[in-house]
Scaffold this motif. Structure first.
Motif, PDB file in Angstrom:
ATOM      1  N   PHE A   1      22.004  14.869   6.150  1.00 14.76           N
ATOM      2  CA  PHE A   1      23.082  14.031   5.636  1.00 14.76           C
ATOM      3  C   PHE A   1      23.530  14.433   4.239  1.00 14.76           C
ATOM      4  CE2 PHE A   1      20.677  11.487   2.625  1.00 14.76           C
ATOM      5  CZ  PHE A   1      19.377  11.508   3.140  1.00 14.76           C
TER       6      PHE A   1
ATOM      7  N   TYR B   1      24.174   6.876  17.665  1.00  8.69           N
ATOM      8  CA  TYR B   1      24.597   6.756  16.272  1.00  8.69           C
ATOM      9  C   TYR B   1      26.126   6.663  16.153  1.00  8.69           C
ATOM     10  CZ  TYR B   1      25.597   8.297  11.481  1.00  8.69           C
ATOM     11  OH  TYR B   1      26.074   8.390  10.201  1.00  8.69           O
TER      12      TYR B   1
ATOM     13  N   TYR C   1      29.847   7.232   0.637  1.00 14.44           N
ATOM     14  CA  TYR C   1      30.125   7.720   1.969  1.00 14.44           C
ATOM     15  C   TYR C   1      29.002   8.640   2.397  1.00 14.44           C
ATOM     16  CZ  TYR C   1      32.308   9.715   6.001  1.00 14.44           C
ATOM     17  OH  TYR C   1      32.560  10.123   7.273  1.00 14.44           O
TER      18      TYR C   1
ATOM     19  N   GLU D   1      26.307   2.673   8.514  1.00 14.71           N
ATOM     20  CA  GLU D   1      26.086   3.412   9.753  1.00 14.71           C
ATOM     21  C   GLU D   1      25.495   2.448  10.792  1.00 14.71           C
ATOM     22  OE1 GLU D   1      24.324   7.623   8.588  1.00 14.71           O
ATOM     23  OE2 GLU D   1      23.421   6.042   7.395  1.00 14.71           O
ATOM     24  N   GLN D   2      25.820   2.691  12.033  1.00 19.70           N
ATOM     25  CA  GLN D   2      25.297   1.812  13.083  1.00 19.70           C
ATOM     26  C   GLN D   2      24.478   2.619  14.084  1.00 19.70           C
ATOM     27  OE1 GLN D   2      25.734  -1.722  13.605  1.00 19.70           O
ATOM     28  NE2 GLN D   2      26.091  -1.446  11.416  1.00 19.70           N
ATOM     29  N   THR D   3      23.282   2.131  14.377  1.00 17.91           N
ATOM     30  CA  THR D   3      22.467   2.815  15.383  1.00 17.91           C
ATOM     31  C   THR D   3      22.024   1.819  16.451  1.00 17.91           C
ATOM     32  OG1 THR D   3      20.468   2.411  14.086  1.00 17.91           O
ATOM     33  CG2 THR D   3      21.575   4.520  13.749  1.00 17.91           C
TER      34      THR D   3
ATOM     35  N   SER E   1      27.641  11.246   5.453  1.00 23.70           N
ATOM     36  CA  SER E   1      28.060  12.010   6.611  1.00 23.70           C
ATOM     37  C   SER E   1      26.828  12.719   7.176  1.00 23.70           C
ATOM     38  CB  SER E   1      29.119  13.011   6.159  1.00 23.70           C
ATOM     39  OG  SER E   1      29.162  14.087   7.034  1.00 23.70           O
ATOM     40  N   ARG E   2      26.667  12.622   8.460  1.00 24.51           N
ATOM     41  CA  ARG E   2      25.418  13.068   9.067  1.00 24.51           C
ATOM     42  C   ARG E   2      25.651  13.993  10.259  1.00 24.51           C
ATOM     43  NH1 ARG E   2      20.229  10.522   8.490  1.00 24.51           N
ATOM     44  NH2 ARG E   2      20.659   8.684   7.264  1.00 24.51           N
TER      45      ARG E   2
ATOM     46  N   GLU F   1      29.034   6.557  12.986  1.00 21.19           N
ATOM     47  CA  GLU F   1      29.171   6.676  11.536  1.00 21.19           C
ATOM     48  C   GLU F   1      29.847   5.440  10.954  1.00 21.19           C
ATOM     49  OE1 GLU F   1      33.241   9.388  11.664  1.00 21.19           O
ATOM     50  OE2 GLU F   1      31.529  10.000  10.408  1.00 21.19           O
ATOM     51  N   LYS F   2      29.676   5.317   9.648  1.00 21.81           N
ATOM     52  CA  LYS F   2      30.292   4.224   8.901  1.00 21.81           C
ATOM     53  C   LYS F   2      31.786   4.168   9.213  1.00 21.81           C
ATOM     54  CE  LYS F   2      30.708   2.803   4.037  1.00 21.81           C
ATOM     55  NZ  LYS F   2      30.439   3.203   2.644  1.00 21.81           N
TER      56      LYS F   2
END
Lengths: 164, 290
Positions: free
Chosen positions: B172, B262, B181, B275-277, B183-184, B264-265
């Motif tokens: 990330f 996953y 922010y 972020e949502q998992t 990013s992954r 992303e935001k």
């Protein structure tokens, strides 16, 4: 690279200058709650119209433009009396210049919105004439002549009070 | 002519700021960024990155010289080394640690996966730096007022699952400009076959994993929404309502080997949700999983 300002950039600029925004709003609406409302409205409008700002480096002046328009609209709505007392409360101790300051303050408040804005932006916020022109959506020469006439008006009023 | 204003100006600059003012500003900012969640500036930026990166690799020996490789001692399966990039310029500080996979039986694959990881990271770093430059110069109307403001670019990797057969990790990059922010990129590697696995590879062929996973995610969203703090675009008529996962949706394996989907935001929930998992229990997909 996008030509729009990003939300992150806009957020940071707003945070950086938030106190300046408050002071400016307060100088128009003379009420702390109303001043906060004005800044909030400025923020909403700024994000909503973010993509209309085609030169991101103008963000600060652009925000001032939005804020001043919001304040002026508010003043048109509520036609407030402009109390002298608010400033008086903040002056710690009477000084020789007190009457001078208050008279000038009063005089500025009695200017029309455009001239008052020009005086505030030029002398309190230190904007360049070109930036003031952008904020108030006037051309540079108009700003110059209005500034000149505002100073003249102030001097006339001040002269009337035997300050000079 | 300035003289008469100096005292008044002093008063003006000392206007008392109400105590609750900054929370009023923050509320307005939160509301604004929520409402406009679908403007995702970083997505656009990502697509331009490739060009910049290629230029960078070929042209800039300094970039390469700032890269150093340090092995992590005593690591499980000895599969990761780290590479660290540290830079400091007028607008940003960069400190990025990225993994370098080693010890695979297929050297060509190992080289490829490492160059993919590096490439993606460097793209993002270069872009974040450019972005920082634009951002700082954009806000420096009066330069001394922005003194001290720097964008922090930070990067690292998370090992999610490491076994003798499978390795799952993500890399990330985190930018702190105003609102942060992250990013992954996710990597799941089959160590035995020397292949990178994507979501479809996790399931038997011709199984409708997209619908099964999507339904499970919808159930979990419903559960999470019971807490009023949680908000998804399902509410209030947002156009980003979660419907189905992408067949190639980003995922990783958790410590128990469950698949975790996953997002992303900003993608399915307002920015403040991050972020949502969604962990898909192994039991649910036992029948269709490879």
């Amino acid at each position: 690279m996008g030509t729009y300002i990003t939300e992150e950039q806009l957020t940071t600029i707003i945070r950086t200058y938030q106190d300046d925004f408050y002071r400016l709003a307060y100088s128009y609406v003379k009420d702390s709650h109303l001043a906060m409302d004005m800044v909030q409205e400025m923020i909403f409008k700024a994000f909503k119209n973010r993509k209309k700002l085609n030169q991101p480096h103008y963000a600060k002046t652009w925000l001032y433009r939005i804020l001043i328009n919001t304040c002026i609209n508010q003043m048109k709505k509520s036609k407030p009396t402009l109390p002298l007392g608010t400033l008086l409360d903040q002056i710690p101790a009477p000084s020789i210049e007190l009457s001078e300051i208050l008279s000038l303050h009063e005089a500025i408040n009695h200017l029309d919105a455009e001239r008052k804005s020009i005086i505030l932006l030029r002398y309190f916020e230190d904007f360049k004439i070109e930036d003031i022109a952008y904020i108030l959506e006037m051309n540079v020469n108009t700003v110059k002549s209005k500034l000149y006439s505002a100073l003249k008006l102030l001097r006339i009023e001040l002269e009337g009070d035997d300050i000079f | 002519m300035r003289e008469p204003f100096s005292e008044l100006r002093h008063q003006y600059k000392n206007t008392t700021i109400p105590e609750d003012y900054s929370s009023v500003v923050e509320k307005a900012l939160t509301k604004s960024t929520q409402r406009k969640w679908y403007n995702r500036p970083f997505i656009k930026i990502a697509s331009i990155a490739a060009v910049l990166f290629i230029t960078l690799l070929n042209v800039s020996p300094t970039f390469a010289s700032k890269v150093s490789s340090i092995p992590i001692l005593g690591n499980v399966a000895d599969i990761f080394h780290i590479i660290r990039i540290q830079e400091n310029d007028a607008n940003s500080t960069t400190d990025v640690t990225l993994p370098n996979v080693s010890g695979l039986t297929d050297e060509a694959f190992e080289k490829m996966i490492n160059s993919i990881i590096q490439e993606k990271v460097e793209q993002k770093v270069v872009l974040a730096q450019k972005n920082a430059e634009q951002f700082i110069s954009g806000s420096s109307f009066e330069s001394d007022e922005t003194n001290g403001i720097k964008v922090e670019i930070f990067g690292d990797f998370d090992k999610h699952f490491v076994s003798p057969t499978l390795v799952s990790f993500s890399v990330f990059i985190f930018e702190s400009a105003a609102s942060s922010y992250i990013s992954r990129d996710f990597y799941t590697i089959d160590v035995q076959t020397n292949t990178q696995l994507f979501l479809p590879d996790m399931f038997k062929e011709n199984e409708n994993y997209v619908d099964i996973l999507s339904n499970e995610i919808k159930n979990q969203i419903t559960q999470r929404k019971k807490d009023p703090q949680n908000m998804y675009f399902e509410d209030e008529g947002f156009p980003g309502v979660f419907d189905k996962i992408d067949p190639n949706q980003a995922f990783y394996l958790d410590k128990k080997g469950n698949i975790v989907i996953y997002f992303e935001k900003y993608s399915i929930a307002p920015g403040y949700m991050g972020e949502q998992t969604f962990t898909i229990p192994n039991d649910l997909i036992k029948a269709i999983r490879k």
